[in-house]
Design a protein around this motif. Structure first.
Motif, PDB file in Angstrom:
ATOM      1  N   PHE A  76       0.842  -1.191   0.000  1.00  0.00           N
ATOM      2  CA  PHE A  76       0.000   0.000   0.000  1.00  0.00           C
ATOM      3  C   PHE A  76       0.883   1.249   0.000  1.00  0.00           C
ATOM      4  O   PHE A  76       1.839   1.360   0.759  1.00  0.00           O
ATOM      5  N   GLY A 109     -14.193   3.505  -3.533  1.00  0.00           N
ATOM      6  CA  GLY A 109     -13.606   3.362  -2.199  1.00  0.00           C
ATOM      7  C   GLY A 109     -12.318   2.551  -2.246  1.00  0.00           C
ATOM      8  O   GLY A 109     -11.335   2.872  -1.559  1.00  0.00           O
ATOM      9  N   TYR A 110     -12.324   1.508  -3.080  1.00  0.00           N
ATOM     10  CA  TYR A 110     -11.155   0.637  -3.204  1.00  0.00           C
ATOM     11  C   TYR A 110      -9.969   1.409  -3.781  1.00  0.00           C
ATOM     12  O   TYR A 110      -8.850   1.361  -3.241  1.00  0.00           O
ATOM     13  N   ASN A 112      -9.462   4.650  -3.899  1.00  0.00           N
ATOM     14  CA  ASN A 112      -9.015   5.700  -2.979  1.00  0.00           C
ATOM     15  C   ASN A 112      -8.179   5.127  -1.846  1.00  0.00           C
ATOM     16  O   ASN A 112      -7.246   5.775  -1.351  1.00  0.00           O
ATOM     17  N   SER A 113      -8.487   3.888  -1.438  1.00  0.00           N
ATOM     18  CA  SER A 113      -7.699   3.259  -0.372  1.00  0.00           C
ATOM     19  C   SER A 113      -6.272   2.959  -0.832  1.00  0.00           C
ATOM     20  O   SER A 113      -5.360   2.805  -0.025  1.00  0.00           O
ATOM     21  N   TRP A 114      -6.091   2.861  -2.154  1.00  0.00           N
ATOM     22  CA  TRP A 114      -4.759   2.625  -2.707  1.00  0.00           C
ATOM     23  C   TRP A 114      -4.036   3.924  -3.043  1.00  0.00           C
ATOM     24  O   TRP A 114      -2.905   3.896  -3.539  1.00  0.00           O
TER      25      TRP A 114
END
Length: 203
Positions: A76, A109-110, A112-114
């Motif tokens: 990440f 959402g996925y 943005n989490s990365w």
């Protein structure tokens, strides 16, 4: 991220089509994550607890990884992996949407989490062509597999119809036979014949 909790009618057909399209093996096993692609095992592993749209979405995502990316461990915040996740998830979004599966709430959402918000417009433009090419190729191959499955259905239906008609015909023949037996005069047994012969004698 929001899970989809959708159960499309074509889940089974899409799963089978994706299995044929995938160039690596697919394993459904209990996992703490939704799924991952392992180049070392040459296999895609999917969480066996997933179903419906979540299953199809995850499988498209990992099939994309298997076609485009070779590294199995992602970090990440690492830009290289962020771009890879962008490619895999965006491809999954396009392909899933083509089959009326809306994963937009999960996808944004996925990504943005990365750290999608940290990618420059130039970097974003650089992967868009790859995403479109991969999505187009997957859709074409999936459509071919779905068409094959569709063409198999009439053959199956025809056989089922023939079996049902044969059973119906057999039932009708049995019914006619039973009715015929009822109409036949009852055959006199030897005992009844003997009784009738000597009936009244000695009375």
């Amino acid at each position: 991220m929001e899970y989809l909790n959708q159960d499309p009618n074509n889940t089974k057909d899409l799963f089978m089509a994706l299995s044929e399209v995938s160039e690596v093996k697919i394993g459904l096993i209990p996992l703490e994550v939704d799924g991952f692609y392992s180049p070392q095992d040459n296999c895609i592993f999917i969480n066996a607890n997933l179903h419906g749209a979540d299953l199809i979405h995850t499988l498209i995502h990992e099939v994309t990884h298997s076609k485009l990316h070779t590294k199995s461990e992602a970090i990440f915040g690492d830009k290289q992996y962020t771009l890879q996740e962008l490619e895999a998830e965006s491809t999954a979004y396009i392909v899933a949407n083509n089959y009326d599966i809306d994963i937009s709430k999960y996808t944004m959402g996925y990504l943005n989490s990365w750290g999608l918000d940290k990618i420059s417009n130039e970097e974003l433009q650089g992967v868009m062509e790859n995403i479109q090419k991969t999505a187009r190729g997957l859709i074409e191959k999936i459509d071919l597999e779905l068409e094959k499955r569709k063409n198999l259905e009439p053959t199956k239906s025809k056989l089922q119809t023939e079996i049902q008609e044969a059973k119906k015909e057999q039932k009708e023949l049995l019914k006619k036979h039973e009715e015929k037996q009822k109409k036949k005069p009852k055959k006199e047994s030897k005992l009844d014949s003997f009784k009738n012969k000597f009936k009244g004698k000695g009375e």
